[in-house]
Write a protein that holds these residues in place. Structure first.
Motif, short mmCIF file in Angstrom:
data_model
loop_
_atom_site.label_atom_id
_atom_site.label_comp_id
_atom_site.label_asym_id
_atom_site.label_seq_id
_atom_site.Cartn_x
_atom_site.Cartn_y
_atom_site.Cartn_z
N THR A 79 12.38 -2.89 -4.12
CA THR A 79 12.15 -2.92 -5.57
C THR A 79 11.10 -3.97 -5.89
OG1 THR A 79 13.93 -4.54 -5.94
CG2 THR A 79 14.51 -2.20 -6.05
N LEU A 80 10.42 -3.77 -7.02
CA LEU A 80 9.31 -4.64 -7.39
C LEU A 80 9.15 -4.64 -8.89
CD1 LEU A 80 7.10 -6.35 -5.92
CD2 LEU A 80 5.59 -4.37 -6.10
N ASP A 81 8.76 -5.79 -9.45
CA ASP A 81 8.48 -5.87 -10.87
C ASP A 81 7.44 -4.82 -11.25
OD1 ASP A 81 8.42 -7.51 -13.53
OD2 ASP A 81 6.32 -7.29 -12.94
N PRO A 82 7.66 -4.07 -12.35
CA PRO A 82 6.74 -2.98 -12.72
C PRO A 82 5.28 -3.40 -12.84
CG PRO A 82 8.73 -2.86 -14.03
CD PRO A 82 8.81 -4.13 -13.27
N GLU A 83 5.03 -4.57 -13.44
CA GLU A 83 3.64 -5.00 -13.62
C GLU A 83 2.99 -5.35 -12.29
OE1 GLU A 83 1.88 -4.76 -16.34
OE2 GLU A 83 3.69 -3.82 -17.18
N GLU A 84 3.75 -5.95 -11.39
CA GLU A 84 3.21 -6.26 -10.07
C GLU A 84 2.94 -4.98 -9.29
OE1 GLU A 84 2.01 -8.07 -6.48
OE2 GLU A 84 2.00 -8.71 -8.58
N ARG A 85 3.83 -4.00 -9.44
CA ARG A 85 3.60 -2.73 -8.74
C ARG A 85 2.34 -2.04 -9.26
NH1 ARG A 85 4.66 2.62 -8.59
NH2 ARG A 85 5.12 2.64 -10.81
N LYS A 86 2.11 -2.07 -10.57
CA LYS A 86 0.90 -1.48 -11.13
C LYS A 86 -0.34 -2.20 -10.62
CE LYS A 86 2.78 0.36 -15.45
NZ LYS A 86 2.68 0.32 -16.93
N ARG A 87 -0.25 -3.54 -10.52
CA ARG A 87 -1.40 -4.30 -10.02
C ARG A 87 -1.73 -3.90 -8.59
NH1 ARG A 87 -2.68 -8.27 -6.88
NH2 ARG A 87 -0.51 -8.57 -6.20
N ARG A 88 -0.70 -3.75 -7.76
CA ARG A 88 -0.94 -3.33 -6.38
C ARG A 88 -1.54 -1.92 -6.31
NH1 ARG A 88 4.38 -5.28 -2.84
NH2 ARG A 88 4.36 -7.49 -3.46
N LEU A 89 -1.06 -1.04 -7.20
CA LEU A 89 -1.60 0.32 -7.22
C LEU A 89 -3.09 0.30 -7.57
CD1 LEU A 89 1.20 2.45 -8.93
CD2 LEU A 89 0.18 2.88 -6.69
N ARG A 90 -3.47 -0.50 -8.56
CA ARG A 90 -4.88 -0.58 -8.94
C ARG A 90 -5.72 -1.09 -7.79
NH1 ARG A 90 -2.62 -2.52 -13.88
NH2 ARG A 90 -2.96 -4.66 -13.20
N ASN A 91 -5.20 -2.06 -7.06
CA ASN A 91 -5.96 -2.62 -5.94
C ASN A 91 -6.12 -1.61 -4.80
OD1 ASN A 91 -6.19 -5.02 -7.31
ND2 ASN A 91 -4.47 -6.02 -6.25
N ARG A 92 -5.11 -0.72 -4.64
CA ARG A 92 -5.22 0.30 -3.58
C ARG A 92 -6.29 1.33 -3.90
NH1 ARG A 92 0.59 2.49 -1.71
NH2 ARG A 92 0.14 3.85 -3.45
N GLY A 93 -6.39 1.70 -5.18
CA GLY A 93 -7.41 2.66 -5.60
C GLY A 93 -7.26 4.04 -5.00
N GLN A 94 -6.03 4.42 -4.62
CA GLN A 94 -5.82 5.74 -4.02
C GLN A 94 -5.42 6.75 -5.09
OE1 GLN A 94 -2.88 5.17 -0.98
NE2 GLN A 94 -4.24 4.01 0.34
N GLY A 95 -5.63 8.03 -4.79
CA GLY A 95 -5.21 9.10 -5.69
C GLY A 95 -3.69 9.16 -5.78
N LYS A 96 -3.18 9.63 -6.91
CA LYS A 96 -1.75 9.67 -7.14
C LYS A 96 -1.30 11.09 -7.48
CE LYS A 96 -2.38 6.33 -10.13
NZ LYS A 96 -2.17 5.32 -11.19
#
Length: 461
Positions: free
Chosen positions: A389-406
């Motif tokens: 589990t992860l804080d929602p805002e931190e998870r969004k930040r990691r997603l942006r840094n990955r830059g992969q399609g969803k």
């Protein structure tokens, strides 16, 4: 000979009270014309749901919340159902419910219906998800859409709806306002015939209490979530003629996936939403434990995922369910030689499906003791399941840094906090085995050490 049933016919008139009522008629006409077969089949499908029509509850979703109403033969001074209260005087209402007895066709048609309606209806016509169901009766759910039409003329909308019911497995209803807007009646369309005999009857629309169980839960078992190899296999087998990739999947499942005893070595599943660190953790566990790392869905299904992600839930979920059985076969082989680490497994398949199927608030999810959260009896059970589990805002930040399609569901996780909460709650409620939650916000090494402690305590490695 084929038969056309002119099942419902409306006749609006002013009774002594000055209020609108609507009458229905049931008639039978025998015809020897082959061209009437679609109408005949449609009539038979309609007939199958009519005997219990007056006991059905109707649900319309507005802004993510369900509004319930029902029908009755006599009006006793009830309030107007909430879904009708804000409709302006010039507004008109319709509904479409998909009723094919073939669930593959029903799922395909329902999946395509929204796009067709949005494309062809007047822009002033607004759509909302709708369903009709028998309270607490499994497999009684009919899904469709509620149309609130504010356009100047009813002709374009009604022309489209009549065209749909001529060719497709839909029940079309119109809802008409009585004098002063205090009474609403429901009219179920059919092919009217002027020479038929009539038996008049009408229904009023009245509010209904929310059912004990959210209506979507009535259809989840072996539709949104699969609990046996045979049930999922049967869906893809029936799709072979319309989805070529289905045959390719079935070729990977030449023999039935029998339930297996536990492998000699532990099987550890790492679950969690995207960007919670599953990939980093699973690779670290593989290296630290000298384990075999398997993805789920299995690599052999990767070329077909994009195709099935475009399919309606019934077909898409069956595809991913079979992926779990393929993974289980791989676990059975590798687990005889070494520990096995799995990047996602049945928990993900079920949690996302349940959260998607059940609309509205978290409280609409099935209760914790519901059979919907049970593990399939013929699917290999892992030794340990870890949920990151992860804080929602931190998870969004990691997603942006990955830059992969969803995927569409991953995008929904980012945009809809309620959907994320439902996925997480569904994860936590699945039994056999349950998830052990681990906070993934510390450093990757700290998370690895915490999970290793769990593995050593549970699996004695």
């Amino acid at each position: 000979l084929s038969f056309v049933f002119s099942i419902w016919r409306s006749d609006f008139r002013f009774p002594s009270s000055g209020q609108f009522i609507f009458s229905q008629s049931i008639s039978l006409k025998q015809i020897g014309n082959r061209s009437t077969r679609p109408a005949t089949q449609m009539a038979r499908r309609t007939m199958s749901v009519l005997p219990q029509w007056s006991t059905r509850i109707f649900s319309v979703e507005l802004d993510g919340a369900p509004f319930y109403f029902s029908t009755q033969e006599k009006h006793r001074g009830e309030e107007v159902p909430r879904v009708f209260r804000k409709i302006p005087n010039y507004g008109r209402c319709y509904s479409l419910l998909v009723c094919s007895s073939d669930r593959i066709r029903r799922a395909k048609f329902y999946g395509e219906l929204k796009d067709k309606l949005l494309r062809d209806l007047p822009p002033e016509c607004h759509l909302s998800p709708m369903s009709a169901f028998l309270p607490n009766v499994k497999d009684s759910l009919l899904k469709g859409y509620f149309l609130n039409d504010h356009s100047e003329s009813s002709s374009p909308t009604e022309r489209l709806l009549r065209d749909l019911m001529q060719r497709d497995p839909v029940l079309v209803c119109s809802y008409l306002r009585g004098e002063g807007g205090q009474l609403w009646t429901q009219h179920l369309w059919s092919h009217a015939d002027s020479q038929t005999m009539e038996m008049s009857k009408y229904y009023y629309m009245v509010p209904s209490e929310a059912p004990e169980y959210h209506p979507s839960t009535l259809n989840i078992i072996n539709s949104d979530v699969f609990y046996s190899f045979e049930e999922a296999y049967d869906v893809l087998k029936k799709c072979g003629d319309i989805i070529p990739e289905a045959k390719s999947v079935l070729e990977l499942l030449a023999s039935r996936a029998e339930a297996r005893s536990k492998p000699d070595y532990p099987v550890i599943v790492i679950e969690g939403l995207d960007a919670t660190g599953k990939t980093t953790l699973t690779e670290s566990l593989r290296d630290t434990l000298g384990a075999c790392l398997l993805p789920s869905p299995p690599q052999c299904l990767s070329p077909m995922r994009a195709r099935f992600d475009r399919e309606p839930p019934l077909i898409r979920r069956a595809f991913y369910a079979l992926g779990n059985y393929i993974t289980a076969e791989q676990i059975g082989q590798e687990g005889m030689k070494t520990p096995v680490i799995i990047d996602r497994f049945w928990h993900s398949t079920a949690a996302y499906a349940i959260a998607t199927a059940v609309s509205g608030a978290v409280c609409n999810l099935p209760a914790e003791d519901s059979e919907i959260y049970r593990w399939p009896s013929d699917l290999l059970q892992p030794s340990l399941v870890v949920l990151l589990t992860l804080d929602p805002e931190e998870r969004k930040r990691r997603l942006r840094n990955r830059g992969q399609g969803k995927t569409e569901e991953e995008q929904e996780l980012d945009d809809n906090q309620l959907f994320r909460l439902k996925v997480e709650k569904a994860y936590q409620r699945i039994r056999g085995p349950p998830c052990v939650t681990v906070d993934a916000s510390p450093s990757t090494d700290q998370v690895l050490q915490e999970v290793l402690l769990l593995i050593r305590g549970k699996c004695h490695l």
